[in-house]
Design a protein around this motif. Structure first.
Motif, PDB file in Angstrom:
ATOM      1  N   LEU A 232       0.629  -1.050   0.094  1.00 12.12           N
ATOM      2  CA  LEU A 232      -0.050   0.439   0.030  1.00 12.12           C
ATOM      3  C   LEU A 232       0.796   1.090  -0.510  1.00 12.12           C
ATOM      4  O   LEU A 232       2.002   0.991   0.893  1.00 12.12           O
ATOM      5  N   VAL A 233       0.870   1.935  -1.225  1.00 15.88           N
ATOM      6  CA  VAL A 233       0.891   3.000  -1.377  1.00 15.88           C
ATOM      7  C   VAL A 233       0.039   4.522  -1.129  1.00 15.88           C
ATOM      8  O   VAL A 233      -0.694   4.926  -1.359  1.00 15.88           O
ATOM      9  N   CYS A 234       0.594   5.383   0.348  1.00 16.25           N
ATOM     10  CA  CYS A 234      -0.406   6.010   0.537  1.00 16.25           C
ATOM     11  C   CYS A 234       0.433   7.797   0.235  1.00 16.25           C
ATOM     12  O   CYS A 234       1.346   8.311   0.453  1.00 16.25           O
ATOM     13  N   ALA A 235      -0.419   8.309  -0.597  1.00 13.35           N
ATOM     14  CA  ALA A 235       0.164   9.316  -0.758  1.00 13.35           C
ATOM     15  C   ALA A 235      -0.220  11.078  -0.180  1.00 13.35           C
ATOM     16  O   ALA A 235       0.897  10.829   0.240  1.00 13.35           O
ATOM     17  N   PRO A 236      -1.808  11.104   0.190  1.00 13.67           N
ATOM     18  CA  PRO A 236      -1.383  12.417   1.204  1.00 13.67           C
ATOM     19  C   PRO A 236      -0.189  12.392   2.327  1.00 13.67           C
ATOM     20  O   PRO A 236      -0.188  11.415   3.498  1.00 13.67           O
ATOM     21  N   ASP A 237       0.572  13.082   2.546  1.00  9.17           N
ATOM     22  CA  ASP A 237       0.289  14.093   4.102  1.00  9.17           C
ATOM     23  C   ASP A 237       0.069  12.886   5.343  1.00  9.17           C
ATOM     24  O   ASP A 237      -1.028  13.895   5.423  1.00  9.17           O
ATOM     25  N   GLY A 238       0.487  12.370   6.167  1.00 10.44           N
ATOM     26  CA  GLY A 238      -0.116  12.155   6.757  1.00 10.44           C
ATOM     27  C   GLY A 238      -0.436  10.588   6.812  1.00 10.44           C
ATOM     28  O   GLY A 238      -1.231   9.871   7.980  1.00 10.44           O
ATOM     29  N   SER A 239      -1.465  10.181   5.785  1.00 12.36           N
ATOM     30  CA  SER A 239      -2.627   9.045   5.636  1.00 12.36           C
ATOM     31  C   SER A 239      -1.087   7.366   5.626  1.00 12.36           C
ATOM     32  O   SER A 239      -2.082   6.273   6.420  1.00 12.36           O
ATOM     33  N   ALA A 240      -0.143   7.217   5.501  1.00 11.72           N
ATOM     34  CA  ALA A 240       0.885   6.070   5.691  1.00 11.72           C
ATOM     35  C   ALA A 240       0.880   5.741   7.682  1.00 11.72           C
ATOM     36  O   ALA A 240       0.477   4.588   7.820  1.00 11.72           O
ATOM     37  N   ALA A 241       1.280   6.683   7.915  1.00 13.74           N
ATOM     38  CA  ALA A 241       0.800   7.251  10.159  1.00 13.74           C
ATOM     39  C   ALA A 241      -0.660   6.810  10.148  1.00 13.74           C
ATOM     40  O   ALA A 241      -0.143   5.411  10.970  1.00 13.74           O
ATOM     41  N   ALA A 242      -1.086   6.687   9.627  1.00  9.01           N
ATOM     42  CA  ALA A 242      -3.284   6.501   9.676  1.00  9.01           C
ATOM     43  C   ALA A 242      -3.466   5.255   9.748  1.00  9.01           C
ATOM     44  O   ALA A 242      -3.522   4.136  10.022  1.00  9.01           O
ATOM     45  N   ALA A 243      -2.713   4.711   8.564  1.00 12.92           N
ATOM     46  CA  ALA A 243      -2.533   3.175   7.723  1.00 12.92           C
ATOM     47  C   ALA A 243      -1.890   2.252   9.212  1.00 12.92           C
ATOM     48  O   ALA A 243      -2.853   0.775   8.722  1.00 12.92           O
ATOM     49  N   LEU A 244      -1.310   2.723   9.621  1.00 12.75           N
ATOM     50  CA  LEU A 244      -0.441   1.663  10.221  1.00 12.75           C
ATOM     51  C   LEU A 244      -2.196   0.853  10.992  1.00 12.75           C
ATOM     52  O   LEU A 244      -1.762  -0.764  11.571  1.00 12.75           O
ATOM     53  N   PRO A 245      -2.117   1.630  12.752  1.00 14.00           N
ATOM     54  CA  PRO A 245      -3.106   1.439  12.958  1.00 14.00           C
ATOM     55  C   PRO A 245      -4.369   0.177  12.586  1.00 14.00           C
ATOM     56  O   PRO A 245      -4.911  -0.640  13.116  1.00 14.00           O
ATOM     57  N   VAL A 246      -4.833   0.448  10.771  1.00 10.44           N
ATOM     58  CA  VAL A 246      -5.551  -0.313  10.560  1.00 10.44           C
ATOM     59  C   VAL A 246      -5.736  -1.823   9.567  1.00 10.44           C
ATOM     60  O   VAL A 246      -5.880  -2.321   9.750  1.00 10.44           O
ATOM     61  N   LEU A 247      -4.426  -1.447   9.175  1.00 10.42           N
ATOM     62  CA  LEU A 247      -3.188  -2.727   8.436  1.00 10.42           C
ATOM     63  C   LEU A 247      -3.462  -3.690  10.320  1.00 10.42           C
ATOM     64  O   LEU A 247      -3.910  -5.174   9.441  1.00 10.42           O
ATOM     65  N   ARG A 248      -3.199  -3.223  11.261  1.00 18.17           N
ATOM     66  CA  ARG A 248      -2.887  -4.590  11.886  1.00 18.17           C
ATOM     67  C   ARG A 248      -4.144  -4.650  12.763  1.00 18.17           C
ATOM     68  O   ARG A 248      -4.480  -5.748  13.322  1.00 18.17           O
ATOM     69  N   GLU A 249      -5.083  -3.639  12.496  1.00 14.09           N
ATOM     70  CA  GLU A 249      -6.454  -4.599  13.435  1.00 14.09           C
ATOM     71  C   GLU A 249      -7.069  -5.541  12.556  1.00 14.09           C
ATOM     72  O   GLU A 249      -8.012  -6.137  12.751  1.00 14.09           O
ATOM     73  N   GLU A 250      -6.623  -5.815  10.513  1.00 14.27           N
ATOM     74  CA  GLU A 250      -6.592  -6.477   9.545  1.00 14.27           C
ATOM     75  C   GLU A 250      -5.518  -7.576   9.630  1.00 14.27           C
ATOM     76  O   GLU A 250      -6.147  -8.643   9.258  1.00 14.27           O
ATOM     77  N   GLY A 251      -4.766  -7.917  10.412  1.00 15.56           N
ATOM     78  CA  GLY A 251      -3.664  -8.648  10.715  1.00 15.56           C
ATOM     79  C   GLY A 251      -2.860  -8.992   9.842  1.00 15.56           C
ATOM     80  O   GLY A 251      -2.188 -10.474   9.710  1.00 15.56           O
ATOM     81  N   ARG A 252      -2.537  -7.456   9.158  1.00 14.88           N
ATOM     82  CA  ARG A 252      -1.709  -7.961   8.845  1.00 14.88           C
ATOM     83  C   ARG A 252      -0.675  -7.090   9.594  1.00 14.88           C
ATOM     84  O   ARG A 252      -0.652  -6.203  10.040  1.00 14.88           O
ATOM     85  N   GLU A 253       0.493  -7.199   9.235  1.00 20.10           N
ATOM     86  CA  GLU A 253       2.042  -7.221   9.549  1.00 20.10           C
ATOM     87  C   GLU A 253       2.607  -6.563   8.528  1.00 20.10           C
ATOM     88  O   GLU A 253       3.212  -6.647   7.491  1.00 20.10           O
TER      89      GLU A 253
END
Length: 324
Positions: A232-253
């Protein structure tokens, strides 16, 4: 210049007519004056030219919704750094303060950071008599006096190539809105990369200036629609950091079964777990380059319409480490 277009004359002719200078016939001068009155144009009483700046101040306008962004704060300091070297002050132009066009005439020129085609202040500045330099291309009809740009398409393609080399076969893009040239370039570059690689486009566009909770909802929707995403490549500033907890809650490492990268680097991305790969847009240098181009225009060291390129880079971190 709006008056020039409406009157059917060149920018130079319109400027000379409004200042009552140059070789302009009385008929043309009267036409330009009547057109300016009809459009509500207020002439610059200081009669500033690109080669004779004397107010001692330049303006800076940014998308207000993103002033919390580390990128834009760094950009601001880059403009201020360069202005101070020329003994100039910097005036921040807000939407409210810039509604009166007379305010533009207290400035020798203006820097626009990432000009939005939907921003009325941007249109007003580009239609005024002051020279304007933009960071990235303006996608509307008006032409700035100068532009500083970077090769975002090449850098995004390089990033996706690195993800592919690290084992990602189904990469996705959390895209920025196309109301900026940057957002449009990234979406186009990603689609072209997918076509070259023969892979499906997995893209979701964020509303411009979306807060973290909206960003996370969009990431959840993307993962639900495309459960096989492995990068996953996140374009908007700050969106990659916001993605971390979502990926973890989805069981993705992150860094193992899904790779994660950002199109805008920032300090926090180097300290997440794992640290996140990002494109370094060099915002402070970008601000300084825009201001320097503006001063070169004012001094006659650059021609109107000048375009300068700013190199950018890729900072690879643990979130995109090749799979063993």
């Amino acid at each position: 210049m709006e008056v020039a277009r409406a009157a059917g004359v060149s920018k130079t002719t319109a400027s000379d007519a409004l200042r009552r200078s140059g070789r302009v016939s009385e008929k043309t001068r009267q036409l330009v004056a009547e057109t300016a009155d009809r459009l509500g144009y207020t002439p610059n009483l200081s009669a500033r030219s690109l080669r004779a700046a004397t107010t001692g101040a330049i303006g800076l306008h940014l998308p207000e919704v993103l002033t919390r962004s580390e990128y834009y704060m760094s950009f601001v300091f880059g403009v201020i750094d360069q202005a101070s070297r020329h003994d100039y002050d910097v005036t921040l132009l807000t939407s409210r303060g810039a509604r009166a066009r007379a305010a533009f005439h207290r400035l020798d020129g203006v820097v626009l950071g990432d000009p939005l085609v939907t921003d009325p202040v941007v249109h007003g500045l580009l239609a005024s008599s002051v020279p304007v330099v933009t960071c990235e291309r303006f996608t509307g009809d008006a032409e700035p006096a100068g532009t500083v740009r970077s090769d975002h398409a090449a850098m995004l393609s390089l990033l996706f190539d690195r993800l592919h080399d690290a084992g990602a076969a189904r990469p996705a893009l959390l895209a920025s809105s196309t109301i900026t040239d940057w957002g449009a370039i990234l979406q186009r570059a990603y689609r072209e990369w997918c076509e070259r690689r023969g892979t499906a486009v997995r893209l979701r566009e964020l509303p411009y200036g979306a807060p973290p909770e909206v960003t996370q909802d969009e990431i959840r929707a993307l993962l639900s629609a495309e459960p096989g995403i492995d990068a996953l490549v996140c374009a908007p500033d700050g969106s990659a950091a916001a993605a971390l907890p979502v990926l973890r809650e989805e069981g993705r490492e992150v860094g193992r079964d899904v790779l994660l990268a950002a199109c805008v680097d920032s300090g926090p991305l180097a300290h997440t777990d794992p640290p996140i790969t990002a494109i370094d847009l060099r915002p402070r240098e970008a601000g300084a380059a825009c201001a320097e181009l503006l001063f070169d225009l004012l001094a006659g060291r650059a021609d109107e319409g000048a375009v300068r390129d700013l190199p950018i880079g890729l900072v690879e971190r643990g979130s995109t480490a090749p799979r063993g």
